[in-house]
Scaffold this motif. Structure first.
Motif, PDB file in Angstrom:
ATOM      1  N   LYS A   1     -10.770 -98.613  28.906  1.00  0.00           N
ATOM      2  CA  LYS A   1     -10.611 -99.788  28.051  1.00  0.00           C
ATOM      3  C   LYS A   1     -10.766 -99.406  26.571  1.00  0.00           C
ATOM      4  N   LEU A   2     -11.722 -98.538  26.280  1.00  0.00           N
ATOM      5  CA  LEU A   2     -11.936 -98.101  24.900  1.00  0.00           C
ATOM      6  C   LEU A   2     -10.714 -97.356  24.372  1.00  0.00           C
ATOM      7  N   SER A   3     -10.151 -96.464  25.179  1.00  0.00           N
ATOM      8  CA  SER A   3      -8.982 -95.699  24.737  1.00  0.00           C
ATOM      9  C   SER A   3      -7.779 -96.610  24.515  1.00  0.00           C
ATOM     10  N   VAL A   4      -7.638 -97.628  25.369  1.00  0.00           N
ATOM     11  CA  VAL A   4      -6.519 -98.567  25.231  1.00  0.00           C
ATOM     12  C   VAL A   4      -6.599 -99.305  23.899  1.00  0.00           C
ATOM     13  N   GLU A   5      -7.791 -99.744  23.523  1.00  0.00           N
ATOM     14  CA  GLU A   5      -7.958-100.472  22.266  1.00  0.00           C
ATOM     15  C   GLU A   5      -7.832 -99.555  21.051  1.00  0.00           C
ATOM     16  N   LEU A   6      -8.456 -98.379  21.122  1.00  0.00           N
ATOM     17  CA  LEU A   6      -8.419 -97.453  19.985  1.00  0.00           C
ATOM     18  C   LEU A   6      -7.012 -96.948  19.705  1.00  0.00           C
ATOM     19  N   CYS A   7      -6.194 -96.841  20.755  1.00  0.00           N
ATOM     20  CA  CYS A   7      -4.828 -96.341  20.581  1.00  0.00           C
ATOM     21  C   CYS A   7      -3.955 -97.286  19.744  1.00  0.00           C
ATOM     22  N   TRP A   9      -4.741 -98.252  16.869  1.00  0.00           N
ATOM     23  CA  TRP A   9      -4.921 -97.864  15.468  1.00  0.00           C
ATOM     24  C   TRP A   9      -5.043 -96.362  15.254  1.00  0.00           C
ATOM     25  N   TYR A  10      -5.421 -95.607  16.297  1.00  0.00           N
ATOM     26  CA  TYR A  10      -5.713 -94.179  16.127  1.00  0.00           C
ATOM     27  C   TYR A  10      -5.019 -93.334  17.187  1.00  0.00           C
ATOM     28  N   ASN A  11      -4.930 -92.033  16.894  1.00  0.00           N
ATOM     29  CA  ASN A  11      -4.484 -91.075  17.900  1.00  0.00           C
ATOM     30  C   ASN A  11      -5.695 -90.722  18.776  1.00  0.00           C
ATOM     31  N   VAL A  12      -5.571 -90.905  20.067  1.00  0.00           N
ATOM     32  CA  VAL A  12      -6.696 -90.712  20.982  1.00  0.00           C
ATOM     33  C   VAL A  12      -6.429 -89.573  21.955  1.00  0.00           C
ATOM     34  N   THR A  13      -7.404 -88.686  22.074  1.00  0.00           N
ATOM     35  CA  THR A  13      -7.373 -87.628  23.079  1.00  0.00           C
ATOM     36  C   THR A  13      -8.557 -87.829  24.011  1.00  0.00           C
ATOM     37  N   ILE A  14      -8.304 -87.922  25.285  1.00  0.00           N
ATOM     38  CA  ILE A  14      -9.368 -88.082  26.275  1.00  0.00           C
ATOM     39  C   ILE A  14      -9.606 -86.738  26.953  1.00  0.00           C
ATOM     40  N   ALA A  15     -10.823 -86.239  26.856  1.00  0.00           N
ATOM     41  CA  ALA A  15     -11.186 -84.970  27.493  1.00  0.00           C
ATOM     42  C   ALA A  15     -12.112 -85.266  28.669  1.00  0.00           C
ATOM     43  N   THR A  16     -11.736 -84.836  29.847  1.00  0.00           N
ATOM     44  CA  THR A  16     -12.575 -85.030  31.024  1.00  0.00           C
ATOM     45  C   THR A  16     -12.807 -83.701  31.731  1.00  0.00           C
ATOM     46  N   PHE A  17     -14.032 -83.509  32.210  1.00  0.00           N
ATOM     47  CA  PHE A  17     -14.352 -82.293  32.948  1.00  0.00           C
ATOM     48  C   PHE A  17     -13.801 -82.346  34.368  1.00  0.00           C
ATOM     49  N   TYR A  18     -13.565 -83.560  34.862  1.00  0.00           N
ATOM     50  CA  TYR A  18     -13.212 -83.726  36.265  1.00  0.00           C
ATOM     51  C   TYR A  18     -11.705 -83.816  36.478  1.00  0.00           C
ATOM     52  N   ASP A  20      -7.863 -84.729  36.957  1.00  0.00           N
ATOM     53  CA  ASP A  20      -6.973 -85.696  36.315  1.00  0.00           C
ATOM     54  C   ASP A  20      -6.380 -86.658  37.336  1.00  0.00           C
ATOM     55  N   GLU A  21      -6.684 -86.450  38.634  1.00  0.00           N
ATOM     56  CA  GLU A  21      -6.231 -87.377  39.668  1.00  0.00           C
ATOM     57  C   GLU A  21      -6.949 -88.720  39.563  1.00  0.00           C
ATOM     58  N   LEU A  22      -8.078 -88.751  38.836  1.00  0.00           N
ATOM     59  CA  LEU A  22      -8.804 -90.009  38.608  1.00  0.00           C
ATOM     60  C   LEU A  22      -7.981 -90.989  37.783  1.00  0.00           C
ATOM     61  N   TYR A  23      -7.060 -90.449  37.005  1.00  0.00           N
ATOM     62  CA  TYR A  23      -6.290 -91.256  36.063  1.00  0.00           C
ATOM     63  C   TYR A  23      -4.834 -91.304  36.515  1.00  0.00           C
ATOM     64  N   PRO A  24      -4.129 -92.415  36.352  1.00  0.00           N
ATOM     65  CA  PRO A  24      -4.599 -93.691  35.785  1.00  0.00           C
ATOM     66  C   PRO A  24      -5.047 -94.696  36.843  1.00  0.00           C
ATOM     67  N   ASN A  25      -4.955 -94.351  38.156  1.00  0.00           N
ATOM     68  CA  ASN A  25      -5.253 -95.334  39.208  1.00  0.00           C
ATOM     69  C   ASN A  25      -6.675 -95.870  39.141  1.00  0.00           C
ATOM     70  N   THR A  26      -7.651 -94.972  38.965  1.00  0.00           N
ATOM     71  CA  THR A  26      -9.048 -95.404  38.922  1.00  0.00           C
ATOM     72  C   THR A  26      -9.455 -95.822  37.524  1.00  0.00           C
ATOM     73  N   TYR A  27      -9.012 -95.066  36.524  1.00  0.00           N
ATOM     74  CA  TYR A  27      -9.376 -95.356  35.140  1.00  0.00           C
ATOM     75  C   TYR A  27      -8.117 -95.441  34.277  1.00  0.00           C
ATOM     76  N   PRO A  28      -7.544 -96.634  34.120  1.00  0.00           N
ATOM     77  CA  PRO A  28      -6.373 -96.796  33.238  1.00  0.00           C
ATOM     78  C   PRO A  28      -6.728 -96.367  31.813  1.00  0.00           C
ATOM     79  N   TYR A  29      -5.794 -95.747  31.124  1.00  0.00           N
ATOM     80  CA  TYR A  29      -6.081 -95.239  29.784  1.00  0.00           C
ATOM     81  C   TYR A  29      -4.823 -95.212  28.936  1.00  0.00           C
TER      82      TYR A  29
END
Length: 212
Positions: A1-7, A9-18, A20-29
């Motif tokens: 939700k934070l990345s959706v709103e920040l995008c 106005w800003y360029n957003v890069t999401i870095a995850t250690f886990y 990428d199959e988590l996205y976007p089904n579990t965590y929309p971004y």
């Protein structure tokens, strides 16, 4: 939700250690997603060193102005990779008194608080708990966007539930993904069944496509 709103106005890069199959089904971004896809059996020291290299490269390659971290693992790496070229923000969503209960966590968070530029909390309780642990100029509250009064009113409503079989009913509401630990409820119910020799009914409410 934070990345959706920040995008907006800003360029957003999401870095995850886990994975990428988590996205976007579990965590929309929204924005660019970079995943390390680390393995569970990976050596702890190697994991920390690899995370440091991973985040340093992302911050450098993307000219990051502000790095926001969530949860202890990410907070520590964010603190360890901070420099004069960008600001760092830590958002604490967990009860601080529980979080720093152990001597190890006290030491870790003492270091994080000293390095991070801004510490955000979501409620007054955490704010008060941190006032004598963090430079107050760094500390701010940004509440969750929830209608607390409405939630409190609805929690008082009685909801009729028809149990035709007189079973003992357990209900879980939330994301049905393995990282949430729902598998433990099955072990608990099996244990209770052995002790009380009763029938139990389990209700799971969530997105079925998110079950592994």
């Amino acid at each position: 939700k934070l990345s959706v709103e920040l995008c907006k106005w800003y360029n957003v890069t999401i870095a995850t250690f886990y994975s990428d199959e988590l996205y976007p089904n579990t965590y929309p971004y929204e924005g660019k997603l970079v995943s390390r896809n680390e393995l569970e059996e990976e050596n702890f020291l190697n994991k920390i060193l690899s995370r440091l290299k991973f985040i340093r490269k992302i911050k450098k390659d993307n000219n990051i102005d502000v790095a926001i971290s969530f949860l202890k693992g990410a907070d520590l790496i964010n603190a360890l990779t901070t420099n004069s070229k960008h600001k760092t923000i830590q958002y604490l969503v967990t009860d601080v008194n529980v979080l720093i209960k152990t001597a190890t966590n006290k030491l870790i968070y003492s270091y994080i608080f000293s390095k991070i530029d801004k510490v955000l909390v979501q409620n007054e309780l955490n704010y008060k708990s941190l006032k004598n642990k963090v430079d107050n100029r760094k500390l701010s509250i940004i509440p969750n966007l929830l209608n607390v009064a409405d939630i409190q009113d609805k929690s008082k409503e009685r909801i009729a539930f028809k149990n035709d079989h007189n079973d003992c009913v357990f209900a879980i509401t939330g994301t049905l993904y393995s990282v949430k630990g729902q598998k433990h409820i099955f072990k608990i119910l099996a244990h209770l069944k052995k002790i009380y020799n009763e029938k139990f009914k389990l209700i799971l409410q969530g997105g079925l496509n998110e079950i592994e």
